[in-house]
Every structure is written in structure tokens, then in C-alpha cells.
Design a protein around this motif. Structure first.
Motif, PDB file in Angstrom:
ATOM      1  N   TYR A  86      50.796  31.699  30.635  1.00 57.39           N
ATOM      2  CA  TYR A  86      50.369  33.028  30.210  1.00 57.39           C
ATOM      3  C   TYR A  86      50.306  33.089  28.683  1.00 57.39           C
ATOM      4  N   HIS A  87      49.209  33.645  28.202  1.00 59.18           N
ATOM      5  CA  HIS A  87      48.968  33.788  26.757  1.00 59.18           C
ATOM      6  C   HIS A  87      48.893  35.283  26.476  1.00 59.18           C
ATOM      7  N   THR A  88      49.901  35.811  25.804  1.00 60.95           N
ATOM      8  CA  THR A  88      50.039  37.247  25.577  1.00 60.95           C
ATOM      9  C   THR A  88      50.045  37.538  24.082  1.00 60.95           C
ATOM     10  N   GLY A  89      49.477  38.675  23.688  1.00 57.59           N
ATOM     11  CA  GLY A  89      49.535  39.035  22.282  1.00 57.59           C
ATOM     12  C   GLY A  89      48.554  40.121  21.913  1.00 57.59           C
ATOM     13  N   ASP A  90      48.327  40.251  20.613  1.00 56.99           N
ATOM     14  CA  ASP A  90      47.348  41.186  20.073  1.00 56.99           C
ATOM     15  C   ASP A  90      46.770  40.561  18.805  1.00 56.99           C
ATOM     16  N   ALA A  91      46.230  41.359  17.912  1.00 56.09           N
ATOM     17  CA  ALA A  91      45.588  40.818  16.718  1.00 56.09           C
ATOM     18  C   ALA A  91      46.588  40.232  15.725  1.00 56.09           C
ATOM     19  N   ARG A  92      47.888  40.515  15.893  1.00 57.04           N
ATOM     20  CA  ARG A  92      48.892  40.092  14.913  1.00 57.04           C
ATOM     21  C   ARG A  92      49.876  39.045  15.417  1.00 57.04           C
ATOM     22  N   ARG A  93      50.038  38.912  16.728  1.00 55.58           N
ATOM     23  CA  ARG A  93      51.076  38.025  17.266  1.00 55.58           C
ATOM     24  C   ARG A  93      50.648  37.509  18.630  1.00 55.58           C
ATOM     25  N   GLU A  94      51.241  36.399  19.033  1.00 59.39           N
ATOM     26  CA  GLU A  94      50.950  35.845  20.361  1.00 59.39           C
ATOM     27  C   GLU A  94      52.168  35.122  20.905  1.00 59.39           C
ATOM     28  N   PHE A  95      52.305  35.136  22.246  1.00 62.53           N
ATOM     29  CA  PHE A  95      53.439  34.550  22.942  1.00 62.53           C
ATOM     30  C   PHE A  95      52.932  33.729  24.123  1.00 62.53           C
ATOM     31  N   PHE A  96      53.751  32.775  24.567  1.00 60.98           N
ATOM     32  CA  PHE A  96      53.368  31.894  25.668  1.00 60.98           C
ATOM     33  C   PHE A  96      54.521  31.780  26.659  1.00 60.98           C
ATOM     34  N   SER A  97      54.189  31.656  27.926  1.00 61.46           N
ATOM     35  CA  SER A  97      55.204  31.418  28.956  1.00 61.46           C
ATOM     36  C   SER A  97      54.576  30.637  30.101  1.00 61.46           C
ATOM     37  N   VAL A  98      55.371  29.778  30.718  1.00 62.02           N
ATOM     38  CA  VAL A  98      54.879  28.927  31.798  1.00 62.02           C
ATOM     39  C   VAL A  98      54.663  29.757  33.054  1.00 62.02           C
ATOM     40  N   ASP A  99      53.539  29.560  33.690  1.00 60.10           N
ATOM     41  CA  ASP A  99      53.272  30.131  35.015  1.00 60.10           C
ATOM     42  C   ASP A  99      53.691  29.125  36.081  1.00 60.10           C
ATOM     43  N   ARG A 100      53.062  27.946  36.084  1.00 61.43           N
ATOM     44  CA  ARG A 100      53.404  26.915  37.063  1.00 61.43           C
ATOM     45  C   ARG A 100      52.786  25.596  36.628  1.00 61.43           C
ATOM     46  N   VAL A 101      53.274  24.526  37.223  1.00 64.48           N
ATOM     47  CA  VAL A 101      52.706  23.198  37.032  1.00 64.48           C
ATOM     48  C   VAL A 101      52.196  22.736  38.385  1.00 64.48           C
ATOM     49  N   VAL A 102      50.993  22.198  38.407  1.00 67.47           N
ATOM     50  CA  VAL A 102      50.324  21.845  39.657  1.00 67.47           C
ATOM     51  C   VAL A 102      49.849  20.402  39.605  1.00 67.47           C
ATOM     52  N   ILE A 103      49.974  19.700  40.737  1.00 68.54           N
ATOM     53  CA  ILE A 103      49.297  18.415  40.917  1.00 68.54           C
ATOM     54  C   ILE A 103      48.018  18.702  41.691  1.00 68.54           C
ATOM     55  N   GLU A 104      46.878  18.460  41.069  1.00 69.19           N
ATOM     56  CA  GLU A 104      45.606  18.751  41.720  1.00 69.19           C
ATOM     57  C   GLU A 104      45.293  17.715  42.797  1.00 69.19           C
ATOM     58  N   LEU A 159      48.382  45.158  23.539  1.00 68.86           N
ATOM     59  CA  LEU A 159      48.707  43.810  23.997  1.00 68.86           C
ATOM     60  C   LEU A 159      47.950  43.511  25.276  1.00 68.86           C
ATOM     61  N   ARG A 160      47.554  42.244  25.432  1.00 63.89           N
ATOM     62  CA  ARG A 160      46.967  41.802  26.708  1.00 63.89           C
ATOM     63  C   ARG A 160      47.475  40.403  27.024  1.00 63.89           C
ATOM     64  N   THR A 161      47.422  40.071  28.305  1.00 63.28           N
ATOM     65  CA  THR A 161      47.840  38.750  28.769  1.00 63.28           C
ATOM     66  C   THR A 161      46.683  38.066  29.484  1.00 63.28           C
ATOM     67  N   PHE A 162      46.480  36.791  29.179  1.00 64.85           N
ATOM     68  CA  PHE A 162      45.449  35.981  29.813  1.00 64.85           C
ATOM     69  C   PHE A 162      46.098  34.741  30.424  1.00 64.85           C
ATOM     70  N   ASN A 163      45.638  34.355  31.591  1.00 60.52           N
ATOM     71  CA  ASN A 163      46.103  33.119  32.208  1.00 60.52           C
ATOM     72  C   ASN A 163      45.220  31.974  31.743  1.00 60.52           C
ATOM     73  N   GLU A 164      45.824  30.877  31.296  1.00 59.13           N
ATOM     74  CA  GLU A 164      45.090  29.718  30.791  1.00 59.13           C
ATOM     75  C   GLU A 164      45.655  28.448  31.410  1.00 59.13           C
ATOM     76  N   SER A 165      44.957  27.341  31.250  1.00 56.91           N
ATOM     77  CA  SER A 165      45.387  26.075  31.840  1.00 56.91           C
ATOM     78  C   SER A 165      45.145  24.916  30.885  1.00 56.91           C
ATOM     79  N   LEU A 166      46.017  23.907  30.975  1.00 57.77           N
ATOM     80  CA  LEU A 166      45.838  22.628  30.307  1.00 57.77           C
ATOM     81  C   LEU A 166      45.867  21.545  31.381  1.00 57.77           C
ATOM     82  N   ARG A 167      44.860  20.670  31.390  1.00 61.73           N
ATOM     83  CA  ARG A 167      44.794  19.579  32.375  1.00 61.73           C
ATOM     84  C   ARG A 167      44.948  18.248  31.648  1.00 61.73           C
TER      85      ARG A 167
END
Length: 529
Positions: A86-104, A159-167
Motif C-alpha cells: 500500500y502506497h499512502t500519502g498526499d502532496a507532502r508525505r508518503e507511507f508504505f506498508s506490506v499487503d502480501r507476498v505472492v508466488i505467481e 490522503l489517498r491509498t493506492f495498491n501497487e506491486s513489485l515483481r
């Protein structure tokens, strides 16, 4: 399928004796299940859809065949791991937190000899670092929806939160995932680090069903030696599956009729998946249209009526996981003009629009090579830059020092920098055109009227551009990146500037560089000077 080992040699996923056993099992299962509904693995490790399973025995047989196939992977060919966060923040700050780890479901499709990204592209950059040795095992630059949203007016208010992924290729030992971002001077700074243990019991290793059959649009070779491009359909009902395939094949032909993709077609595999929708089309909130489409694509992203994005990252990733891929295009089953493209995330296009060919290629330029928009007279949702710094995108410049122009080697000695063009004449005509365009949308006129206006404007612009003294030459033409002054593009015209059908020299070079990051060169091409 075959995948590249770290040494660069080919390695079969299955040993020959085990492969033969697995193939016999899978063929027998497919024969027995011909009139049932379920998912069965095919001989290349991918999946096809066949009708629904009712026999426990057949279920066990399918599982046995697939398990045998997976268990026979050669050492050095990793699975595909995905970190959702999860990528959360606004125009001044941003925060990150793990959602899950997946084996595709599928093995890593990339070339393991090209795990390190040296392109310096993207607003963000991540590394997979071995915890013990600190060695970087994998890295890639990318951009994100959050990275665009934080430049909008809305980001200054909430503030808004977006779900993102790294593969990345699944590591053998504990690693740190290190995320970096551009600072005010476009340098890299670390903004988040999270540990990851590949033996963690909470990593999701479950097997799920593919949402639709995998369609090979163009198969040129092993995924490890090719660029793997996945086309997803959104807003196509089950009855429109053939339409989706026709749309995907049509737009694939458009891409490979455009240089430099045309000359490098053999370096690409193209796959397609279309999860069936309950209703035809995608959402368009500005006109009161809402659809629960499988991938969640929608018009009106960030309040821009033509901007098509999906904010449902999980739906996108869970569908795409059933194909080998590095790049994704979402085809929206709509006629209203629209699309979008974000570097190393995905691109979109309204497949039925009269200018879908242009939008498909233009937006893929954003997604594939991180190319910037070169136009500047169309309205956008982003706030203007407050400071002129050199952009990271390779096809635009602030021209802070003409002697250090990043495409200077393509500029002829007699071409002045900055390069003059009929800028005032263009802007006057463009203002009149934009007024007519806005009125058509305001009045909710038929899409055919908008397409007619686009054709009229294209003819006018092309005639004007061809009269330019430096037409077809590389220089530094003011007006780019949504700004009339202070940013420059390489040529008078390019598909990143107008609705023309060609990339400029600089964009073609940038695209070719990205192709080399993923595709293994043939002996013939590698031997050329």
C-alpha cells in the motif's frame, strides 16, 4: 517453455523423461475432461480453460500432472515473486506498508542475465538486495498512479491509498526490498525498505484458476529471450471474446507497423487474456455510466475525461499472473476516445475509437520506454512544475545547457539550439481546436463528431509541420510536457506530440534501448557494427 539460467544458457523447465510423463498425464486428463469444466495445464506450463470438474479422481490427476511439471524445474530457474503493498500519502508525505507476498503460477519470464536496470528511467526505482552480502540481485525503474496523483490539486487536500506491486525472480535467501524515489534534483533517495524471507510461511503459494484462456497472439521464442507483452481485455462479455481477440490482433499489427517496433517484431512474444464481463464496456462516471468490469478500468481518472486507468491493482495482477509478461496493455471495450500509459505499469486504450491505433501506440510509448508527453495545449490534471530541472524522460529537456543536450549527437551542426518553429501560429490554431473539442464533450455529441474533428485537425497540423524549415530534423523545439515554455522536444512532430503515426529519432532510440533490456540479441544483429 525454456528459460535462461543466470549464465545465459538455455535450460529446459522439465527433464525429458519427466516431461514425457507429465505430457501423457496432462493429455489424458484433457481427454477425460473434455465435457467437464475446469482448468488443465498445457504442455508449455501455461493454462487453457476447459469445462468444470466434478470428479475427485480427475482433480487429483490434474494436480499430480501439474505438480510433476513444476517439481522438475531446473536449478537456477526461479518462480515469479510479487510484493503487493500500500502506497499512502498526499502532496507532502508518503507511507508504505506490506499487503502480501505472492508466488505467481508461472516461472520468472525474464532473462536472468539482465536482472540489473541501468537505464535510469522512472520516477521510482526498486532493488532486491541479498541481506547477507548486500548484493543487488534485481532492480527496475518504474512510475506509478500515486506518482501522478501526488501532482494533482486533490493531493494537496487529502490522503489517498493506492495498491501497487513489485515483481522479481523469487530469491533463495532473505532479501531486503529497497524502494527509491527522485528528489527535487531528480537524484535517487531511499524512501522505504522492507525485509522479505522466501521461506516465510505466510507467502501466498496457493494455486488459483485462470480467469480466461491464454491466447498466443505472436509467439517468437522462449520468454527469457524475448520481450513478453500481454494484452488484457476489460468490458468484454463472454459473447464478445472473439471481438477481443480480433481487437488484440488488429492493434498488435498496428504496433509492429510502427518503427522501431516494426524492425524488432521478432524480439516480442504477444499474449492475450480476456476475463469475461457481466456487461459490455467500462465505467465513465462523467456521463453516469458505471460498470463492474473485471479489471476495473474507468474513464475520468484524476478528473480528465479521456484518461483511462484501472485503480484495481490486485485484479490486474491476478489476471496477468497467468501469462509470461513484462508489459501490459488493457483494451477497454468502448468507442469513446481515451487511454493512458504509465511507465512499467500498464497502458490502456478504448479499442473501438477511430483513433485507437494512435492512442495504442502513443500510450504504449509511455508504458514501454517512459516517454514523456510532448504536447502542451491539451488540458491535463497535473499541476505545472514550479522549478525547471532536467527531466528523467529521454525525449524532453529543460535545455539548461545546450552543450549538454542529451540527444546532441543526433543534432546536425547547422541546426540551432533552441530550434525555431511556427510556435505562435500553432498555438493560435490549437486554442481554437481545443474550444471546439471541449464543446463537443460538453454537449455530449456523438463520438463520430469528435473523430471528425480529430481528422480535420490532424490534416491541418501535418500540412503546417511539413512547411517547417527543420521538419524531420532533430533539434530542441520549445513546447513539451504540458508546458508552453521551458521544456523542449526533439523534433517538430512525433506521435508523442500529435496524432501522427511515427516516433521521432530520439523516441525510437529510447524504445530500442528498452528492447535490449529484455530481448536477447540474435547473432546476426549482435555482429553488426
Amino acid at each position: 517453455m525454456q528459460y535462461s539460467t543466470p549464465s545465459g544458457n538455455h535450460a529446459a523447465l522439465l527433464t525429458e523423461p519427466v516431461l514425457n510423463i507429465a505430457l501423457r498425464l496432462m493429455r489424458r486428463v484433457q481427454h477425460l475432461c473434455r465435457d467437464l469444466r475446469m482448468q488443465a495445464p498445457t504442455s508449455d506450463g501455461l493454462r487453457v480453460t476447459i469445462p468444470a470438474m466434478k470428479s475427485n479422481f480427475l482433480s487429483a490427476l490434474i494436480l499430480l500432472a501439474f505438480t510433476v511439471a513444476l517439481a522438475a524445474q531446473v536449478k537456477g530457474v526461479p518462480r515469479t515473486m510479487r510484493l503487493d503493498y500500500y502506497h499512502t500519502g498526499d502532496a507532502r508525505r508518503e507511507f508504505f506498508s506490506v499487503d502480501r507476498v505472492v508466488i505467481e503460477p508461472l516461472p520468472w519470464p525474464g532473462n536472468l542475465a539482465k536482472n540489473i536496470d541501468t537505464s535510469n528511467l522512472g520516477k521510482y526505482f526498486f532493488e532486491v538486495r541479498d541481506q547477507k552480502t548486500k548484493r543487488v540481485l534485481y532492480s527496475r525503474g518504474f512510475a506509478s498512479i500515486y506518482g501522478e496523483w501526488e501532482t494533482t490539486d486533490e493531493a494537496a487536500k487529502m490522503l489517498r491509498t493506492f495498491n501497487e506491486s513489485l515483481r522479481f525472480p523469487a530469491p533463495d535467501a532473505p532479501v531486503d526490498i529497497v524502494l527509491k524515489k527522485r528528489d527535487a534534483k531528480n537524484g535517487w533517495v531511499n524512501i522505504w525498505t522492507t525485509p522479505l524471507d522466501p521461506k516465510d510461511i505466510f507467502i501466498d503459494r496457493s494455486m488459483s484458476r485462470a480467469p480466461a484462456p491464454l491466447i498466443p497472439i505472436q509467439k517468437m521464442g522462449d520468454p527469457a529471450t524475448k520481450v513478453d507483452f500481454l494484452i488484457l481485455g476489460d468490458g468484454y462479455t463472454a459473447r464478445e471474446a472473439k471481438k477481443f481477440e480480433a481487437d488484440a490482433r488488429r492493434l498488435t499489427k498496428v504496433l509492429f507497423s510502427t518503427s522501431p517496433f516494426k524492425e524488432r517484431q521478432s524480439d516480442f512474444n504477444v499474449w492475450a487474456i480476456c476475463p469475461p464481463a457481466l456487461e459490455s464496456g467500462i465505467s465513465r462516471p462523467s456521463t453516469g455510466i458505471y460498470r463492474d468490469s473485471p479489471l476495473g478500468a474507468t474513464y475520468d481518472a484524476f478528473g480528465s475525461e479521456r484518461y483511462v486507468l484501472t485503480f484495481d491493482n490486485r485484479a490486474l495482477r491476478e489476471t496477468a499472473a497467468f501469462a509470461p509478461y513484462e508489459f501490459i496493455e488493457v483494451l477497454a471495450n468502448n468507442r469513446t476516445y481515451g487511454g493512458g500509459g504509465i511507465f512499467n505499469l500498464y497502458s490502456t486504450v478504448a479499442a473501438d475509437n477511430g483513433f485507437a491505433d494512435y492512442v495504442f501506440v502513443h500510450e504504449f510509448g509511455h508504458h514501454f520506454a517512459g516517454l514523456a508527453d510532448e504536447y502542451y495545449t491539451s488540458p491535463v490534471a497535473y499541476a505545472p512544475a514550479t522549478e525547471r530541472i532536467e527531466p528523467w524522460e529521454e525525449n524532453v529537456t529543460a535545455l539548461l545547457d545546450p552543450s549538454k543536450l542529451k540527444w546532441k549527437n543526433l543534432v546536425l551542426p547547422d541546426t540551432p539550439l533552441p530550434t525555431p518553429w511556427s510556435k505562435d501560429t500553432y498555438e493560435k490554431a490549437s486554442r481554437d481546436y481545443q474550444k471546439r473539442r471541449a464543446q463537443i464533450r460538453k454537449d455530449n455529441r456523438p463520438e463520430s463528431e469528435m473523430e471528425a474533428l480529430f481528422r480535420e485537425n490532424l490534416i491541418h497540423e501535418q500540412a503546417m509541420f511539413r512547411k517547417e524549415k527543420y521538419w524531420g530534423r532533430v533539434g530542441a523545439f520549445e513546447g513539451a510536457m504540458y508546458e508552453s515554455k521551458g521544456y523542449y522536444r526533439p523534433e517538430v512532430d512525433c506521435i508523442m506530440f500529435s496524432r501522427t503515426n511515427h516516433f521521432c529519432h530520439v523516441c525510437r532510440r529510447s524504445i530500442a534501448r528498452v528492447i535490449e533490456m529484455y530481448a536477447r540479441q540474435s547473432v546476426a544483429r549482435a555482429s553488426r557494427p
